[in-house]
Design an enzyme around this catalytic site. Structure first.
Site, PDB file in Angstrom:
ATOM      1  N   SER A 154       9.210  22.232  21.639  1.00  0.00           N
ATOM      2  CA  SER A 154       8.570  21.849  23.280  1.00  0.00           C
ATOM      3  C   SER A 154       7.174  22.578  23.287  1.00  0.00           C
ATOM      4  O   SER A 154       6.740  23.252  22.787  1.00  0.00           O
ATOM      5  CB  SER A 154       9.638  22.592  24.032  1.00  0.00           C
ATOM      6  OG  SER A 154       9.579  23.888  24.114  1.00  0.00           O
ATOM      7  N   LYS A 155       6.940  22.056  24.666  1.00  0.00           N
ATOM      8  CA  LYS A 155       5.459  22.533  24.946  1.00  0.00           C
ATOM      9  C   LYS A 155       5.706  24.038  25.361  1.00  0.00           C
ATOM     10  O   LYS A 155       4.662  24.906  25.016  1.00  0.00           O
ATOM     11  CB  LYS A 155       5.119  21.699  26.141  1.00  0.00           C
ATOM     12  CG  LYS A 155       3.671  22.403  26.932  1.00  0.00           C
ATOM     13  CD  LYS A 155       3.329  21.462  27.963  1.00  0.00           C
ATOM     14  CE  LYS A 155       2.548  22.319  29.044  1.00  0.00           C
ATOM     15  NZ  LYS A 155       1.617  23.354  28.752  1.00  0.00           N
ATOM     16  N   ARG A 156       6.654  24.525  25.733  1.00  0.00           N
ATOM     17  CA  ARG A 156       6.932  25.872  25.846  1.00  0.00           C
ATOM     18  C   ARG A 156       6.505  26.641  24.713  1.00  0.00           C
ATOM     19  O   ARG A 156       6.120  27.832  24.768  1.00  0.00           O
ATOM     20  CB  ARG A 156       8.224  26.130  26.563  1.00  0.00           C
ATOM     21  CG  ARG A 156       8.077  27.511  27.504  1.00  0.00           C
ATOM     22  CD  ARG A 156       9.355  27.510  28.467  1.00  0.00           C
ATOM     23  NE  ARG A 156       9.724  26.437  28.866  1.00  0.00           N
ATOM     24  CZ  ARG A 156      11.184  25.933  28.899  1.00  0.00           C
ATOM     25  NH1 ARG A 156      11.788  26.675  28.265  1.00  0.00           N
ATOM     26  NH2 ARG A 156      11.429  24.709  29.401  1.00  0.00           N
TER      27      ARG A 156
END
Ligand code: GLU
Length: 505
Positions: free
Chosen positions: A262-264
């Site tokens: 994910s972007k996280r």
């Protein structure tokens, strides 16, 4: 494979920045198309107006331009099947909605969101399907006149697929093999919404793949649950003979732990998950991109190609031509591909080394200019050639070459502690005199003279050369000393040597 020309498509929805997993999907489509001498289409699936994000389409197009992935047809290019933006194909879809309604493979439903909410609350695991559709307000439970009257009165409705129960639907997937899903788990998916007079993803996707003569659907694993309905739709339309073959690609997994990248993860571990920098138009939140982080597009392509597929050779570096030649959906892995950012850096490092000194110097030049330095191309190329193998990114060059442009203003304490000996000042003073007397100030010539002097006098080579490094660079680091001072020139070399002698105690 049949004798149909291979045609594949990348069909993103413009809902924001394109995730690196989507880039890989497109790359696999590209490699597959090129390998089979076929076409790659770019279709924009923008029928869900609630998720539309301005700028996303342009971003997608620019990303692939940067990566060198060319489309043969599609948005921004044109082609025989234009338009390629689904929001511009309304009239086409309407006709196919009618076909399904007429054949009884779809029905009209008037249930409001509130009514559906109520059913969900009352019935555990509610889904709109063969078991429950009798509870709904739809053309199966109402008379034809009632339905007509509602439509005439402007009541909003949807068209749902009529999925018959108890059928094993088989998807013959080129990556996963035969996947069987029983129709009992499927719901009567919405295919069309009168509210915006647009089909949903499922209908538009199938109709367009058919009309655009798509032969293979290569897409992320997250779309596998949609495949059984898609198989049914092909049958409802009587298009089984030209139904594309499916290939569902494995997920990209987090570098550590379980789950999808994910972007996280990128934010947390400090790497981009998008090809280009992206500024969210709503929040102004900035996300980093591979391009702006200093990646070479060839490195990104090579890195992504091997995330989930491997040609089974004992090397990792492949040109796009080689990747195309070797690519084979049958060797795409079924299990998720772990994202390894260190490997991405390694690829970039390798691709920088592969570039000529002149190419890397040209990339470095603007950075230097920003710092206020401009030097002759030939000199910069030599400098770059000395340190190219030490870097992962062009921006790392400054750290490796700053001493060519700026004399040291301080001297690294650690280096001094370790390398600066009692005899260093005297040795450096003498070395200065020797260098002053050399008229042919070229690397090999100086090296010979200095080495002879060291040998004749029984000096310690390590002490001489490391002390010398400290005076010229400010620390015991950098490439070959005589190459460095040849570029600095005699005057600057002696100036730095004397300056250091005045300061280092
Ligand atoms: N519009 C879908 C997406 O955003 C396309 C899925 C497919 O390739 O069928 O990925």
């Amino acid at each position: 494979m049949s004798d149909r020309r291979v045609r594949v498509r990348f069909a993103p929805s413009p809902t924001g920045a394109l995730h690196i997993g989507g880039v890989r999907t497109c790359l696999y489509n590209y490699l597959f198309a090129k390998k089979h001498g076929g076409d790659l289409l770019l279709r924009i699936e923008d029928t869900d107006s609630t998720r539309f994000v301005p700028g996303a389409e342009e971003y997608i197009i620019e990303s692939f331009k940067w990566l060198g992935i060319k489309f043969d047809e599609g948005v921004g290019i044109g082609g025989d099947h234009a338009p390629y933006r689904q929001s511009e194909r309304r009239d086409i879809y309407r006709k196919y909605v009618d076909i399904l309604l007429k054949s009884g493979n779809a029905y009209i439903a008037f249930d409001t969101p509130e009514e559906l909410e109520k059913l969900r609350a009352e019935i555990p695991n509610f889904q709109y399907d063969a078991k429950t559709r009798s509870m709904g307000k739809n053309s199966l439970t109402m008379s034809e006149d009632e339905v007509k009257a509602k439509i005439a009165a402007g009541e909003k409705y949807v068209v749902r697929a009529k999925v018959e129960p108890n059928e094993d639907i088989v998807i013959d997937d080129m990556v996963r093999g035969k996947v069987t899903i029983n129709s009992n788990v499927l719901d009567d998916k919405v295919l069309y919404k009168s509210a915006d007079d647009l089909p949903t993803y499922h209908l538009a996707n199938i109709v367009d793949d058919h009309l655009m003569e798509v032969t293979h659907v290569i897409r992320g694993e997250e779309w596998l649950p949609s495949a059984p309905l898609h198989v049914l739709l092909y049958r409802y339309f009587g298009w089984q003979d030209t139904m594309p073959r499916f290939a569902h690609l494995p997920l990209l997994l987090k570098p550590v732990g379980n789950g999808k990248l994910s972007k996280r993860d990128g934010d947390k571990l400090g790497f981009p998950v998008f090809p280009l920098r992206w500024v969210d138009p709503k929040t102004n939140e900035v996300s980093s991109g591979y391009r702006e982080s200093g990646y070479l597009p060839e490195a990104v392509v090579n890195f992504l190609a091997l995330l989930g597929w491997n040609p089974g050779l004992d090397r990792d570096l492949f040109t796009v031509e080689e990747l195309t030649e070797l690519f084979d959906l049958g060797h795409v892995s079924k299990s998720g591909a772990r994202f390894d950012y260190e490997k991405a850096k390694w690829f970039n490092h390798e691709y920088i080394i592969k570039k000529s000194d002149a190419e890397v110097a040209a990339m470095y030049k603007p950075l230097l200019k920003e710092k206020g330095y401009e030097i002759a191309d030939a000199t910069l190329e030599r400098i770059v050639g000395m340190v190219k193998t030490r870097i992962s990114f062009v921006a790392d060059l400054w750290e490796e070459t700053n001493f060519f442009f700026e004399a040291p203003t301080e001297y690294d304490e650690k280096s001094i502690k370790k390398r600066w000996k009692e005899e260093s000042p005297a040795l450096m003073a003498e070395l200065g005199k020797i260098l002053e007397g050399i008229s042919d100030f070229t690397s090999a010539n100086m090296e010979k003279i200095v080495m002879d002097w060291i040998e004749k006098n029984g000096h310690n080579t390590g002490t001489v050369m490391n002390s010398f490094r400290i005076t010229i660079i400010g620390a015991a680091r950098g490439p070959h000393m005589f190459d460095i001072i040849e570029i600095l020139g005699k005057e600057e070399t002696l100036r730095r040597l004397n300056a250091a002698l005045a300061v280092i105690k």
